[in-house]
Design a protein around this motif. Sequence first.
Motif, PDB file in Angstrom:
ATOM      1  N   ASN A  48      31.191  36.049  44.906  1.00  0.00           N
ATOM      2  CA  ASN A  48      31.551  34.631  45.031  1.00  0.00           C
ATOM      3  C   ASN A  48      32.050  34.286  46.430  1.00  0.00           C
ATOM      4  OD1 ASN A  48      30.797  33.959  42.505  1.00  0.00           O
ATOM      5  ND2 ASN A  48      32.845  33.787  41.628  1.00  0.00           N
TER       6      ASN A  48
ATOM      7  N   GLY B 237      44.219  39.070  36.909  1.00  0.00           N
ATOM      8  CA  GLY B 237      43.763  39.152  38.289  1.00  0.00           C
ATOM      9  C   GLY B 237      43.476  37.823  38.931  1.00  0.00           C
TER      10      GLY B 237
ATOM     11  N   ARG C 169      33.645  39.979  40.886  1.00  0.00           N
ATOM     12  CA  ARG C 169      33.203  38.662  41.359  1.00  0.00           C
ATOM     13  C   ARG C 169      33.209  38.578  42.892  1.00  0.00           C
ATOM     14  NH1 ARG C 169      36.347  34.249  37.524  1.00  0.00           N
ATOM     15  NH2 ARG C 169      35.357  34.760  35.524  1.00  0.00           N
ATOM     16  N   PHE C 170      33.140  39.735  43.571  1.00  0.00           N
ATOM     17  CA  PHE C 170      33.235  39.718  45.047  1.00  0.00           C
ATOM     18  C   PHE C 170      32.180  38.815  45.659  1.00  0.00           C
ATOM     19  CE2 PHE C 170      29.945  42.791  44.255  1.00  0.00           C
ATOM     20  CZ  PHE C 170      29.093  42.665  45.338  1.00  0.00           C
TER      21      PHE C 170
ATOM     22  N   PRO D 232      52.775  37.902  49.369  1.00  0.00           N
ATOM     23  CA  PRO D 232      51.324  38.093  49.317  1.00  0.00           C
ATOM     24  C   PRO D 232      50.954  39.008  48.150  1.00  0.00           C
ATOM     25  CG  PRO D 232      52.130  38.377  51.557  1.00  0.00           C
ATOM     26  CD  PRO D 232      53.332  38.262  50.674  1.00  0.00           C
ATOM     27  N   THR D 233      49.865  38.648  47.468  1.00  0.00           N
ATOM     28  CA  THR D 233      49.428  39.499  46.354  1.00  0.00           C
ATOM     29  C   THR D 233      48.726  40.741  46.890  1.00  0.00           C
ATOM     30  OG1 THR D 233      47.277  38.426  46.275  1.00  0.00           O
ATOM     31  CG2 THR D 233      49.026  37.453  44.950  1.00  0.00           C
ATOM     32  N   TRP D 234      48.440  40.712  48.207  1.00  0.00           N
ATOM     33  CA  TRP D 234      47.650  41.783  48.808  1.00  0.00           C
ATOM     34  C   TRP D 234      48.396  43.106  48.830  1.00  0.00           C
ATOM     35  CZ3 TRP D 234      46.731  38.014  53.427  1.00  0.00           C
ATOM     36  CH2 TRP D 234      45.834  37.005  53.000  1.00  0.00           C
TER      37      TRP D 234
ATOM     38  N   SER E 235      49.250  33.020  49.276  1.00  0.00           N
ATOM     39  CA  SER E 235      49.996  33.113  50.536  1.00  0.00           C
ATOM     40  C   SER E 235      49.884  31.839  51.361  1.00  0.00           C
ATOM     41  CB  SER E 235      49.479  34.287  51.373  1.00  0.00           C
ATOM     42  OG  SER E 235      49.774  35.498  50.708  1.00  0.00           O
TER      43      SER E 235
ATOM     44  N   ASP F 144      40.766  45.038  46.672  1.00  0.00           N
ATOM     45  CA  ASP F 144      41.993  44.258  46.582  1.00  0.00           C
ATOM     46  C   ASP F 144      41.841  43.029  45.688  1.00  0.00           C
ATOM     47  OD1 ASP F 144      44.783  44.092  47.679  1.00  0.00           O
ATOM     48  OD2 ASP F 144      44.053  42.072  48.157  1.00  0.00           O
ATOM     49  N   LEU F 145      40.609  42.685  45.358  1.00  0.00           N
ATOM     50  CA  LEU F 145      40.392  41.482  44.546  1.00  0.00           C
ATOM     51  C   LEU F 145      40.956  41.656  43.134  1.00  0.00           C
ATOM     52  CD1 LEU F 145      36.709  40.575  45.511  1.00  0.00           C
ATOM     53  CD2 LEU F 145      38.812  39.563  46.378  1.00  0.00           C
ATOM     54  N   GLY F 146      41.457  40.544  42.567  1.00  0.00           N
ATOM     55  CA  GLY F 146      41.908  40.601  41.189  1.00  0.00           C
ATOM     56  C   GLY F 146      40.733  40.774  40.253  1.00  0.00           C
ATOM     57  N   ARG F 147      39.580  40.275  40.671  1.00  0.00           N
ATOM     58  CA  ARG F 147      38.348  40.398  39.898  1.00  0.00           C
ATOM     59  C   ARG F 147      37.240  40.921  40.811  1.00  0.00           C
ATOM     60  NH1 ARG F 147      37.714  37.511  35.036  1.00  0.00           N
ATOM     61  NH2 ARG F 147      39.675  37.697  33.878  1.00  0.00           N
TER      62      ARG F 147
END
Lengths: 1084, 323, 286
Positions: free
Chosen positions: B97, C162, B94-95, B31-33, C148, B88-91
């Motif tokens: 979205n 990102g 852009r939340f 997971p990227t999280w 995931s 946690d978003l990569g961007r």
Amino acid sequence: MRQFLGWPVLRQVAGPDRRGLGSAAMSRTTRELMPRTVTADSVVKSICPYCAVGCAQNVYVKDGAVVQIEGDPDSPISRGRLCPKGSASLQLTTGDSREHRVLYRRPHGTEWEPLDLDTAMDMVAERVIATRRATWEWESDGKRTRRTMGIASLGGATLDNEENYLIKKLFTALGVVQVENQARVCHSSTVAALGTSFGRGGSTTYLQDLQRADCIIIEGSNFAEAHPVGFQWVMEAKAKGATIIHVDPRFSRTSALADIYVPIRAGTDIAWLGGLINYVLSTEKYFREYVVNYTNAATIVGEKFADTEDLDGLFSGLDRGTRSYDPHSWQYEGGEVAAASGERDQQYQDLAGDGGSGSDAGGSESHGSGGATVRGSWRRDESLTDPRCVFQILKRHYSRYTPEMVERICGVPQAVFHRVAAAITENSGRERTTAFAYAVGWTQHTVGVQYIRAASILQLLLGNIGRPGGGIMALRGHASIQGSSDIPTLFNLLPGYIPMPHAHQHEDLDSFVAADAAERGYWANMRSYLISLLKAYWGGAATAENDFCFDYLPRLTGSHSTYETVQAQLDGTCKGYFLLGENPAVGSANTSLQRRGMANLDWLVVRDFSLIESATWWKDGPEIATGEMRTEDIGTEVFFFPAAAHTEKSGSFTNTNRLLQWHFAAVEPQGDARSDMWFMLHLGRRIREKLAGSTDPADRPVLDLTWNYPTEGALDEPVAESVLAEINGWDSSGEYLSSYEQLKDDGSTSCGCWIYCGCYADGINQPARRKSHVLQSISSREWGWAWPANRRELYNRASADPQGKPWSQAKALVWWDEAQGRWVGDDVPDFPPTRRPDYRPDDEASGVEALSGIDPFIMQADGKGWLYAPSGLTDGPMPTHYEPQDSPMRNLLYSQQRNPVRQVFSRPHNRYHPDPTEPGTAVYPYVITTYRLTEHFTAGAMSRWQPYLSELQPEFFCEVSPQLAAARGLQHRNWATIVTARGAVEARVMVTSRMTPLTVDGRTIHQIGLPYHWGPNGLSTGDSMNELSAVVLDPNVHIQEVKALTADIRPGRRPRGADLPPFLEEYRRRAGITERTGMEGATT
Amino acid sequence: MTDVRTGRRRAGDRGMPQFTSYYGRPILKAPTWKALDIAGYLFTGGLAGASSILAAGARLTGRPRMARASTLGALGAIGVSVVALVHDLGRPDRFYNMLRVAKPTSPMNVGSWLLAGYGPLAGAAAASEVTGIAPRLGRAAGGGAAVLGAAVASYTSVLIADTAVPAWHEARRAMPLVFAGSAAASAAGLALICAPRAEAGPACRAAIGGAALELAAGTVMERSGGVVAETYHTGRAGALLTAAKALTAAGALGALASTRNRLLGALSGAALLAGSALTRFGIFEAGRASTQDPKYTVLPQRERLAAAAASAQRTDHPGPVPA
Amino acid sequence: MSVTELGMPRMGFFTDTSVCIGCKACEVACKEWNAIPSGPLELTGESFDNTSQLGANSWRHVAFVEQRVPADRVAADGTAQWAGDGVADPGADGGFDGVRWLMASDVCKHCTRAACLDVCPTGALFRTEFDTVVVQQDVCNGCGYCVSACPYGVLGQREGDGRVFKCTMCYDRIGQGQEPACAKACPTKSIQFGELDQLRERAAERVAELHDRGVADARLYGADPDDGVGGNGAFFLLLDEPETYGLPPDPVVTTRDLPQMWRDAALAAGTLLAGLAAAFLGRRSS
């Protein structure tokens, strides 16, 4: 508001895509997406600049910049496909790894300095003039030479034919003879071997034809890795049920796709092929009707000939003093000696009674388009029973090459030998054909020419030459390495494989032609070819009265190959050096010798994309690291010129099919980058301006040179088509010629390269033709233009039986059509078009008239394929197994260990390993072989600077078997050091079962695989394999032996800095190596 | 050696079948999280949701101080959770979205809409609580927050179970109850800390009930998924979850006794909060671990195929050929 | 034939690994076309594979598997070759004397039921008119949920950017009737692009042909519409078990269980609500 209406949730509610998984979720950007292949302003037709498969490319240009390069689906060769290197050519041409400024290193300077292009050109012109004056040589030992040995150039195989033409033309006029290129170190053996066997030095077939093969033997080639897109035709054959066999010291990506893989000890292919020849002869599996009619099997050899069977590994005529053969005794009975190329001088001198040797002049290569010469009339015994007929001699010669002996020498179990023997014999004959494909795994040996000769003999016996799905595919590795042999940047050749004249007192045009031209076949017209070339060079100045300026040609006095040039640099006689797209500090044998030679120059010009090792050795080379050289002590003045890419210039490449393909300039080069054609043209202009008005007769050839090529664009780039037109030639009325048959010997025609005559027929750029393969047959003769005369399959007369009928319908290609009274079929007949199969010349006939209706090899003096070469080669009429210079094994066949006439150079930094009989041999116990990887290109200049390629093979590694790893404590992925008498390199260890220890004569032989692409510069860096190799050469063509040598391997990294030389010295001491080690010629 | 490098290897030493892998490389991506963000999000979401319910209950049953604590706690927790989610978003820019589409197939999208509804209600309830303005509306908002809060506290289990992460997906049945129990326990814990003894009764009962549910369902969860279950017992995840259980159990027992002791109540509350948090971090860690060894991907799938093949044979009907 | 929501034929990849020569043209052509950042320069020692896996910066990945096989296999199997007697050390050779070098170009599977697409909260991922699955880079907010969700480990988040990236099957190119860059470059047409139905037919024929030639190991992967993901838009002909190439043997789209998960969650929510309500019942302690 518009934003709100664009809210996908609303589209979900309104539209069909309720769940928001499809159209509703699309953004405006997505909906308006357009590929740059569609938005481009123009699409420019081009050809891949990497290997010699010659894949067609479409270059997409937008706003004056190249935005995409991909395959052109119309190409009959590549069908739109590209390998990783071709696919990376956008990065190659537009990436940031390219230099765009001229750089200058003053003598003893420690850093590069900027220099403007104009000044740099002027300085180089002055250096050339000064060095030429200082080293000018009218005579050598009383023989007129009219040359300078003070200047040399290297490179051309990566350049266009037009560039090669200008390089050779200008340097020849300047009296520079040391003009060489990659063809020397890659495929010179091919020219000599195929030339003497069949009459032409190019591949006998073409890639697409492989799909018609029933069996393909790939040997001495890593086909799938080095020529991936060409390999599609092997896969096509496999899909149709053909048996694919790969014979190689290591299991490569090629082996992975083969049906039968045969591991073999490096350097033993002649023993292996000799075994197959013996099998074919002793089991009577040869194609008798083909052999009797189309080869010289029936010809009777003079009684003075003595074979290796009689002389324990030597042929008659060996002069131990000069380490050379006098080939008189090899002649046909009744065939008087007519000197053939290289040897022709020796024989000339023998007759003239003044000794001296020209036998090392690489003349064998002059059979590139015209077989070796034999004259007189000779006997044939078509029952093949006469004990002195070629067939019987061949039988005796190979009788000891038994399956048992093959197993003992090569390490190939007899069961495997028999599988292969069965495969090739069952797939040859009237109904079926077998093809051979090879590359530098065969050429780069001290017996490289004879390797290919052995395959030629086998293919002739099986009747596979000149037939669909048959032939011998010589796989070339540079975009135009074929072209740089045809229009040679080679010391020993003039365009069209006309030999460079040798220094002889009072030699004039007539004596030269008399000494060289054949009586029969097309080579009889050599005078016309030569005079037309002299007209192309010197135009109006070339008249019948002055022998058409024949005297302007500088003369050879032996071998002046790139390896002799290095010796000359070390000796201080060669002072100026041009490197034109070649990187000898990595790619040539014994790179240390190469760098030491360059360090001894007055000036060096390097033209390339990036700062390659050959350009920076003076500041960061290995010898600087060891302290053997100090930058401040090096007096070499270095000029670096950035080169233009294939997308930035127009011109033609000649690919491995002998096919000329044109690529158009898409954009102009940036900064100081220029094409090599621009460089040569403007260098020539400046030199001519500076010499204008000179009364020195030495300058006449330069001032009389036709050098008025039109230029175009803001950069004054030469119009490439004007050079192509000159190469094609014209008659006195200025009409473009359409065939070399039109060439005259009276000076009324001009032609820059007779075998290319017709490539500009009707004033049309034939190489630029791009008719899609889907609209044509397999031969696709309207795509590009192939020499000779646009023939795709050479010697195709042999695809029909003596009566002119196809051997079988399955294998029909060219046949005699009685109704039309001419030869017809899916190729240009490689035969006088209307000559009847039943035509027989009378004894008086000469030239082309002397070719009978059953002489498919029209460039051969006797019209036959040569199982036995009565002349043309310097090391024997038939291939004989000798061990490599460095070998762990003694020769099991004869007491003669090595090729008795191989070229050796005993000097510091070029020491050889002890004989297997000497105790020291155990110090370097393992066999090394070298190879290419798909992901990299030759010496790395076009791949180690490309991020997309470098990441795929980021480091230099060595491949070893699990057994060797266990024996020497080598850890996978850790470092290993490989050591020879010349040098030591460190490489990452790859332990793999693809490497297999071989059982050879009861001993276990371990082999080590080394890719040779790496060097210290660029993104992906590593030691150069060629630090290990020695300069030891094939006597015919001076190609180095780098496919089979010996070494030691040990865990860990190599000593660094000053610790390295003593480390090597210690090894040499333990091995007892002296200046005499490995130098023996004929063992007495 | 070739064999080693082609990754032929044993899957553990407990008699498991051999399987090949590609140089032992994981098949799945981890997971990227980031643990702090997402495990934290799971925890604070649960805390907020359950607190809103407690707040409403307290309000209805006249427990003003407990109501105040839970109402403010809910807003604080949800605030933290939203920040964590965006962080946690990569961007992060852009939340927004997240509300671009409405996708029931995406728990994260559903959760975003849920938060979009719950957040304001929790906020309004808290605002009225603090300012005393519009108490009626405030109570209504609190009621709404309580209802949505139950969803906010539970949907997060679907959020992580709806992935290819073996440890999470295999535990999908039990996980919602674990999250519900854990949420209740944490909210109750907060209440125990903040509410006076006189009002703490429901909190104690909620703590005990929640803890019991968390522990019981957790036991089931940690047994699901065959070989994958070991990721809940081993390594970092194992340690976190053991600690979590201890704290939760201790907190529950403490809560039992806390009616007589204010301090003990506070300590129990802290233990329950910590236990709940560690549970989420432990589950998160088990999931990460289960993506890093190919055996957790290959073996369960092999067993499934074997079973399918077997049943196919039984029914004498050729099932789908093992890919 | 299978058609998309918009009535277009479904397009796909058939990667026939039995003719792959491991040249990696697909990797480079993909990177050139899509301007993907180059990777680190590190030798993995995993045969000739220095790319290692699919990810944000590798949308095609050629796997290299070196195997030793028993002697009998060599004769029977067109994919294995005799590789010398290796007598030097029978121990180390373990009685094997055949070598097989498998090469396979992996790529996004463009699942019929794509978990990445289902779980994407922003609609950055969407299903195209060709039934392929594409990430819209102007929408993706890098939540990482798809990473995931993918049962193949295809998607990856690009460091320093990102966002999440993967193969688009060259959506821009095929929209204009052009082949994807990888399929176009592939020298041996190991990578074939076309209408999925036709590709599946061709693949079935190819497997049969290989079986006839004695290549018993040949099997299709991802071609079965009844598998856990409803079949792949990009499927493969393999010569060994999927996991040997780093592929899951029986992947299932996680959202297959989503309805039940929602029910369980609702139940849990109800339990929570009821349970906490219950906590307020009973005697008032004072």
